[in-house]
Enzyme design. Structure first.
Site, mmCIF file in Angstrom:
data_model
loop_
_atom_site.group_PDB
_atom_site.id
_atom_site.type_symbol
_atom_site.label_atom_id
_atom_site.label_comp_id
_atom_site.label_asym_id
_atom_site.label_seq_id
_atom_site.Cartn_x
_atom_site.Cartn_y
_atom_site.Cartn_z
ATOM 1 N N LYS A 116 0.814 -1.221 0.000
ATOM 2 C CA LYS A 116 0.000 0.000 0.000
ATOM 3 C C LYS A 116 0.846 1.269 0.000
ATOM 4 C CE LYS A 116 -4.363 -1.886 1.295
ATOM 5 N NZ LYS A 116 -5.674 -1.744 1.872
ATOM 6 N N LYS A 197 -4.745 -10.153 -6.254
ATOM 7 C CA LYS A 197 -5.993 -10.578 -5.616
ATOM 8 C C LYS A 197 -7.136 -9.638 -6.024
ATOM 9 C CE LYS A 197 -6.486 -8.090 -1.385
ATOM 10 N NZ LYS A 197 -7.248 -7.931 -0.228
ATOM 11 N N LYS A 200 -11.408 -4.531 -3.751
ATOM 12 C CA LYS A 200 -12.384 -3.465 -3.927
ATOM 13 C C LYS A 200 -11.721 -2.121 -4.166
ATOM 14 C CE LYS A 200 -13.522 -3.828 0.914
ATOM 15 N NZ LYS A 200 -12.420 -3.357 1.765
HETATM 16 P P1 ATP Z 1 -8.680 -3.883 -0.271
HETATM 17 O O1 ATP Z 1 -8.799 -4.948 -1.314
HETATM 18 O O2 ATP Z 1 -9.514 -2.685 -0.524
HETATM 19 O O3 ATP Z 1 -7.289 -3.582 0.125
HETATM 20 P P2 ATP Z 1 -9.622 -5.899 1.351
HETATM 21 O O4 ATP Z 1 -10.889 -6.298 0.641
HETATM 22 O O5 ATP Z 1 -8.459 -6.772 1.287
HETATM 23 O O6 ATP Z 1 -9.318 -4.422 0.991
HETATM 24 P P3 ATP Z 1 -11.093 -5.972 3.756
HETATM 25 O O7 ATP Z 1 -12.321 -5.481 3.138
HETATM 26 O O8 ATP Z 1 -10.889 -5.465 5.125
HETATM 27 O O9 ATP Z 1 -9.847 -5.655 2.910
HETATM 28 O O10 ATP Z 1 -11.077 -7.546 3.752
HETATM 29 C C1 ATP Z 1 -12.056 -8.238 4.433
HETATM 30 C C2 ATP Z 1 -11.818 -9.710 4.371
HETATM 31 O O11 ATP Z 1 -11.931 -10.183 3.029
HETATM 32 C C3 ATP Z 1 -10.431 -10.125 4.865
HETATM 33 O O12 ATP Z 1 -10.597 -11.276 5.661
HETATM 34 C C4 ATP Z 1 -9.691 -10.478 3.598
HETATM 35 O O13 ATP Z 1 -8.714 -11.452 3.808
HETATM 36 C C5 ATP Z 1 -10.820 -11.016 2.738
HETATM 37 N N1 ATP Z 1 -10.505 -10.837 1.311
HETATM 38 C C6 ATP Z 1 -10.293 -9.668 0.685
HETATM 39 N N2 ATP Z 1 -10.045 -9.865 -0.627
HETATM 40 C C7 ATP Z 1 -10.083 -11.214 -0.825
HETATM 41 C C8 ATP Z 1 -9.887 -12.053 -1.960
HETATM 42 N N3 ATP Z 1 -9.607 -11.539 -3.148
HETATM 43 N N4 ATP Z 1 -10.013 -13.393 -1.805
HETATM 44 C C9 ATP Z 1 -10.307 -13.927 -0.590
HETATM 45 N N5 ATP Z 1 -10.488 -13.187 0.526
HETATM 46 C C10 ATP Z 1 -10.389 -11.850 0.426
#
Ligand code: ATP
Ligand code: LTN
Length: 333
Positions: A116, A197, A200
């Site tokens: 980040k 990955k 969002k």
């Molecule tokens: P960003 O992608 O905006 O950095 P994020 O989606 O990783 O944010 P959170 O919204 O806090 O961050 O994630 C919430 C949960 O979703 C966490 O447990 C994270 O590990 C899971 N998660 C996020 N993206 C994925 C993915 N692509 N596949 C599986 N699990 C995910």
């Protein structure tokens, strides 16, 4: 163990944008699966979201949206406490205590921070200490299990290290938590690049499926999703990462194994597979979206969040007091 004799569970999701199918498959689905056998706390981590700049109106809206999506995904607010992190002030307070316990070196090793911060001229200090706040979130509830996607493994490891360090230094205070990571679907990849990955915060909306995407958008995004050369639907993440990712999504949405996916699409091409994949995704999203719309229009989310914050506070305040006492803070009488 909680008073009910059940294991405790805590997890959080940031209100930093539209939740994706990755959040659902990697994390939220397991929240729902754990709510019957465990005492669960699920939080919208707004204090984490502000570690990168957020537009105030968007933050407010996203916080309410994520909370409503928790319920829409099947979390029952009577069973699990659903709350907003900033409504329970113990998070910020224990977060500070954890920051005093963590070493610069271990925070510098966090890959999420490195990703980040990469290429940015000014990086907020909050982004650097982010994992200490996450440790506080978890330790406040004596959580045994933390359901998360694969990308959070390293933060969980640090949380465990901090709990162990605190217990050694000040006496047995915190439960040392375990990650709870799904075997399939812990890392859903981007639709336009299977080396990243699904996220969002990706500026390209075609790289992810948002939980609130209407059916036609889902069909279009899946039709455009990148595929590997060849035309066979076979699971081989090393040589065919794009199709393997889509197969994982299909398996999770249709509730079948990866072998079954390969069998179903034997002899069929990518085109047929993608059409059925879109319908499998829609069959998961449609009921979720219907419930979501009902919850938003009823306004009940504010009652759910008030009740959730009360239940969370009573546990969190007691743990915080225990930690402050152990560290030698003079407690008010
Ligand atoms: P960003 O992608 O905006 O950095 P994020 O989606 O990783 O944010 P959170 O919204 O806090 O961050 O994630 C919430 C949960 O979703 C966490 O447990 C994270 O590990 C899971 N998660 C996020 N993206 C994925 C993915 N692509 N596949 C599986 N699990 C995910
Ligand atoms: N760091 C997580 C979000 C998060 C979290 C938590 C997850 C904050 N606090 C506590 C589990 C438990 C992320 O970026 N996805």
């Amino acid at each position: 163990m909680s008073e009910s004799g059940k294991k405790r569970v805590l997890s959080g999701i940031q209100p930093s944008g539209l939740l994706t199918l990755g959040n659902y498959i990697g994390a939220m689905r397991n929240f729902v699966a754990l709510q019957d056998e465990c005492e669960c706390y699920f939080t919208v981590v707004d204090l984490h979201a502000v570690t990168v700049p957020q537009d105030p109106a968007a933050l407010r809206e996203n916080t309410e949206t994520v909370a409503a999506l928790f319920v829409a995904a099947g979390i029952d607010p009577k069973k699990a406490a659903i709350f907003v992190q900033s409504h329970v002030s113990a998070h910020a307070e224990l977060g500070w205590l954890m920051t005093t316990l963590a070493y610069m070196g271990e925070l510098e090793r966090m890959t999420q921070f490195k990703d980040k911060a990469a290429g940015k001229e000014a990086v907020g200090a909050g982004l650097f200490v982010y994992p200490t706040l996450m440790a506080a979130d978890i330790l406040l509830y004596d959580a045994h299990l933390v359901p998360v996607g694969d990308d959070q493994k390293q933060h969980l490891e640090l949380t465990r290290d901090l709990a162990i360090r605190f217990n050694r230094r000040y006496g047995e205070t915190f439960v040392v938590p375990e990650p709870y990571i799904p075997e399939v679907g812990a890392r859903i990849m981007s639709l336009d690049d299977a080396s990243k990955k699904m996220s969002k915060s990706n500026p390209n909306p075609n790289s992810y499926i948002a939980l609130l995407d209407p059916p036609d958008t889902v069909r279009k995004k899946i039709a455009r999703a990148k595929t590997d050369s060849g035309r066979e639907v076979v699971f081989d993440p090393q040589h065919k990462p794009e199709i393997s990712n889509l197969m994982t999504i299909y398996a999770q949405c249709a509730g079948v194994t990866l072998d079954e996916v390969a069998r179903r699409f034997e002899g069929k091409g990518y085109g047929d597979f993608k059409k059925e994949l879109a319908e499998a995704v829609i069959s998961v999203l449609e009921p979720l979206q219907n419930t979501y719309n009902q919850i938003r229009s009823s306004g009940e989310i504010f009652d759910i969040l008030r009740d959730g914050a009360q239940r969370a506070s009573s546990v969190a305040e007691a743990t915080l007091r225990r930690a402050k006492e152990a560290m030698g803070f003079l407690l008010p009488k």
